[in-house]
Write a protein that holds these residues in place. Structure first.
Motif, PDB file in Angstrom:
ATOM      1  N   ALA A   1      44.020  25.921  64.828  1.00 14.03           N
ATOM      2  CA  ALA A   1      45.254  25.604  64.886  1.00 14.03           C
ATOM      3  C   ALA A   1      45.874  25.238  66.281  1.00 14.03           C
ATOM      4  N   PHE A   2      46.790  24.282  66.166  1.00 14.01           N
ATOM      5  CA  PHE A   2      47.504  23.949  67.358  1.00 14.01           C
ATOM      6  C   PHE A   2      48.990  24.073  67.365  1.00 14.01           C
ATOM      7  N   GLU A   3      49.550  24.635  68.099  1.00 18.23           N
ATOM      8  CA  GLU A   3      51.001  24.662  68.436  1.00 18.23           C
ATOM      9  C   GLU A   3      51.608  23.888  69.416  1.00 18.23           C
ATOM     10  N   CYS A   4      52.502  23.177  69.464  1.00 19.70           N
ATOM     11  CA  CYS A   4      52.694  22.263  70.588  1.00 19.70           C
ATOM     12  C   CYS A   4      54.300  22.236  70.997  1.00 19.70           C
ATOM     13  N   THR A   5      54.914  22.317  71.978  1.00 19.30           N
ATOM     14  CA  THR A   5      56.339  22.152  72.266  1.00 19.30           C
ATOM     15  C   THR A   5      56.357  20.876  73.274  1.00 19.30           C
ATOM     16  N   MET A   6      57.333  20.296  72.983  1.00 21.74           N
ATOM     17  CA  MET A   6      57.859  18.976  73.978  1.00 21.74           C
ATOM     18  C   MET A   6      58.053  19.470  75.453  1.00 21.74           C
ATOM     19  N   ALA A   7      57.205  18.993  76.276  1.00 21.51           N
ATOM     20  CA  ALA A   7      57.059  19.386  77.662  1.00 21.51           C
ATOM     21  C   ALA A   7      56.610  18.308  78.564  1.00 21.51           C
ATOM     22  N   GLU A   8      56.778  18.355  79.905  1.00 17.95           N
ATOM     23  CA  GLU A   8      56.197  17.665  80.803  1.00 17.95           C
ATOM     24  C   GLU A   8      55.194  18.290  81.759  1.00 17.95           C
TER      25      GLU A   8
ATOM     26  N   MET B   1      53.445  23.601  82.345  1.00 21.00           N
ATOM     27  CA  MET B   1      54.448  22.363  81.456  1.00 21.00           C
ATOM     28  C   MET B   1      55.975  22.937  81.667  1.00 21.00           C
ATOM     29  N   ARG B   2      56.737  21.813  81.962  1.00 22.53           N
ATOM     30  CA  ARG B   2      58.126  21.922  82.400  1.00 22.53           C
ATOM     31  C   ARG B   2      58.936  21.397  81.271  1.00 22.53           C
ATOM     32  N   PRO B   3      60.245  21.694  81.194  1.00 20.97           N
ATOM     33  CA  PRO B   3      61.037  21.107  80.398  1.00 20.97           C
ATOM     34  C   PRO B   3      61.460  19.686  80.264  1.00 20.97           C
TER      35      PRO B   3
ATOM     36  N   PRO C   1      57.162  24.098  64.154  1.00 22.95           N
ATOM     37  CA  PRO C   1      57.738  22.821  63.970  1.00 22.95           C
ATOM     38  C   PRO C   1      56.932  21.725  64.458  1.00 22.95           C
ATOM     39  N   ASN C   2      56.200  21.767  65.553  1.00 18.55           N
ATOM     40  CA  ASN C   2      55.050  20.730  65.803  1.00 18.55           C
ATOM     41  C   ASN C   2      53.706  21.516  66.054  1.00 18.55           C
ATOM     42  N   SER C   3      53.056  21.155  64.913  1.00 16.69           N
ATOM     43  CA  SER C   3      51.602  21.809  64.727  1.00 16.69           C
ATOM     44  C   SER C   3      50.699  21.183  63.952  1.00 16.69           C
ATOM     45  N   PHE C   4      49.468  21.325  64.194  1.00 13.67           N
ATOM     46  CA  PHE C   4      48.348  20.831  62.931  1.00 13.67           C
ATOM     47  C   PHE C   4      47.232  21.686  63.220  1.00 13.67           C
ATOM     48  N   ARG C   5      46.484  21.937  62.053  1.00 14.03           N
ATOM     49  CA  ARG C   5      45.231  22.584  61.765  1.00 14.03           C
ATOM     50  C   ARG C   5      44.334  21.901  61.152  1.00 14.03           C
ATOM     51  N   VAL C   6      43.078  21.890  61.848  1.00 15.96           N
ATOM     52  CA  VAL C   6      41.823  21.238  61.395  1.00 15.96           C
ATOM     53  C   VAL C   6      41.032  21.823  61.181  1.00 15.96           C
TER      54      VAL C   6
ATOM     55  N   GLY D   1      64.070  13.389  70.713  1.00 17.44           N
ATOM     56  CA  GLY D   1      62.758  13.946  71.101  1.00 17.44           C
ATOM     57  C   GLY D   1      62.136  14.696  70.098  1.00 17.44           C
ATOM     58  N   TRP D   2      61.000  15.288  70.269  1.00 18.05           N
ATOM     59  CA  TRP D   2      60.189  16.395  69.738  1.00 18.05           C
ATOM     60  C   TRP D   2      60.797  17.450  69.991  1.00 18.05           C
ATOM     61  N   ASP D   3      60.597  18.552  68.834  1.00 19.56           N
ATOM     62  CA  ASP D   3      61.383  19.880  69.149  1.00 19.56           C
ATOM     63  C   ASP D   3      60.737  20.676  70.344  1.00 19.56           C
ATOM     64  N   ASP D   4      61.720  21.163  71.110  1.00 20.72           N
ATOM     65  CA  ASP D   4      61.447  22.370  72.307  1.00 20.72           C
ATOM     66  C   ASP D   4      62.200  23.418  72.128  1.00 20.72           C
ATOM     67  N   GLU D   5      63.030  23.772  71.055  1.00 17.45           N
ATOM     68  CA  GLU D   5      64.045  24.737  71.031  1.00 17.45           C
ATOM     69  C   GLU D   5      63.406  25.731  69.998  1.00 17.45           C
ATOM     70  N   SER D   6      62.616  25.361  68.752  1.00 26.03           N
ATOM     71  CA  SER D   6      62.332  26.362  67.797  1.00 26.03           C
ATOM     72  C   SER D   6      60.876  26.596  67.795  1.00 26.03           C
ATOM     73  N   THR D   7      59.961  26.262  68.746  1.00 28.22           N
ATOM     74  CA  THR D   7      58.630  26.348  68.663  1.00 28.22           C
ATOM     75  C   THR D   7      58.177  27.990  69.061  1.00 28.22           C
ATOM     76  N   GLY D   8      59.351  28.544  69.944  1.00 25.04           N
ATOM     77  CA  GLY D   8      58.797  29.876  70.175  1.00 25.04           C
ATOM     78  C   GLY D   8      58.218  29.700  71.727  1.00 25.04           C
ATOM     79  N   ALA D   9      58.475  28.725  72.510  1.00 28.84           N
ATOM     80  CA  ALA D   9      58.221  28.508  73.878  1.00 28.84           C
ATOM     81  C   ALA D   9      59.501  29.240  74.454  1.00 28.84           C
ATOM     82  N   GLU D  10      59.228  30.057  75.713  1.00 25.78           N
ATOM     83  CA  GLU D  10      60.313  30.623  76.690  1.00 25.78           C
ATOM     84  C   GLU D  10      59.972  30.241  77.922  1.00 25.78           C
ATOM     85  N   LEU D  11      61.129  30.082  78.655  1.00 26.05           N
ATOM     86  CA  LEU D  11      60.992  29.739  80.103  1.00 26.05           C
ATOM     87  C   LEU D  11      60.779  30.857  80.815  1.00 26.05           C
ATOM     88  N   ASP D  12      59.942  30.627  81.985  1.00 27.39           N
ATOM     89  CA  ASP D  12      59.385  31.682  83.045  1.00 27.39           C
ATOM     90  C   ASP D  12      60.606  31.793  83.737  1.00 27.39           C
TER      91      ASP D  12
END
Length: 288
Positions: free
Chosen positions: A260-267, A272-274, A245-250, A212-223
């Motif tokens: 700037a955008f920072e993204c985390t694999m989520a649903e 958003m949930r894991p 790790p999942n980002s883009f700047r335009v 999948g896409w990264d959801d461990e190294s993006t800085g996201a934390e579980l509530d």
């Protein structure tokens, strides 16, 4: 036995540096592995497609202030993460966009202009500290004497603003609309192809390999508060520091506005949930 390639659109939650809105993105991941035998090394070709949704492009029309037909892609990366099924320690594979020819900037809406013609190519090495580029400065037909060089990508737009036209069907006509302000409307999503990369892994003895896409190294934390948002992601704020790790700047053409955008694999939607295993690309490990 070679399992063959698999492609799946995997959802991410993205924060941005301009608003408090969490955007839901769907980026396609393709994994094409060789035979996956328990306890043995295997290789996989990884490909991706970043989809910038129409709703996000709609927002870009107001963020820039003038309406825009192009974006300056400053940075783009998407990291492939293996959740399970491999035993070796390895870093996530970072995919970046296929090279886009750098050209001089466009006018305020992103058009080349009737008299200007196609703008010439340019190089990053000729950039100046003030943002201009020696290969673009003072060109005949250019709107400004100091013009930057960039990787410009075209936003899907249509000039069909007449009653019954495509823009009206999308709710983008009338007072204060895209058609009213700019004479055109965003007509679809923007797709950016990622360069293919080959990675090597060591399969576990048995089970399933999950990509999948990264959801461990993006800085996201579980509530873990125990409140109504318990178990949802607290997504990292986007900024112009080191890209995640999942980002883009335009940069939005027609203004000096950068996002700037920072993204985390989520649903999910708002919260958003894991991502569950079932939403990932899976390959069964073959055992003898």
């Amino acid at each position: 036995m070679n399992p063959g390639p698999k492609t799946k659109r995997i959802i991410l939650g993205c924060t941005n540096s301009a608003t408090s809105t969490v955007y839901v993105a769907g980026w396609d991941l393709t994994v094409d592995p060789g035979p996956i035998l328990g306890g043995e090394a295997f290789g996989a070709v990884l490909r991706g497609l970043v989809v910038i949704d129409e709703s996000l492009l709609d927002d870009s029309q107001t963020l820039g202030g003038n309406g825009s037909k192009r974006l300056n892609l400053l940075d783009l990366r998407a990291s492939v993460h293996v959740r399970s099924g491999v035993t070796s320690e390895h870093e996530d594979m970072v995919l970046t966009n296929e090279p886009i020819q750098r050209t001089c900037t466009y006018d305020r809406s992103g058009d080349t202009g009737v008299d200007a013609g196609p703008f010439p190519t340019c190089t990053e090495e000729s950039d100046n500290e003030d943002g201009s580029n020696d290969g673009c400065t003072g060109l005949e037909g250019m709107p400004l004497p100091e013009n930057p060089c960039g990787q410009f990508v075209t936003i899907p737009t249509r000039n069909d603003c007449a009653p019954g036209g495509l823009c009206e069907s999308r709710g983008k006509t009338g007072f204060g609309s895209q058609c009213d302000l700019s004479g055109f409307c965003v007509s679809g999503s923007l797709e950016l192809v990622l360069e293919a990369e080959h990675e090597s892994y060591l399969a576990a003895g048995s089970g399933t390999v999950l990509f999948g896409w990264d959801d461990e190294s993006t800085g996201a934390e579980l509530d873990t508060s125990g409140g109504p948002n318990d178990g949802t992601w607290i997504l990292p704020l986007a900024g112009f520091g080191e890209p995640g790790p999942n980002s883009f700047r335009v940069g939005i053409i027609g203004s000096d506005f950068f996002v700037a955008f920072e993204c985390t694999m989520a649903e999910g939607t708002g919260q958003m949930r894991p991502t569950p295993d079932s939403a990932l690309i899976s390959f069964r490990i073959q055992t003898l």
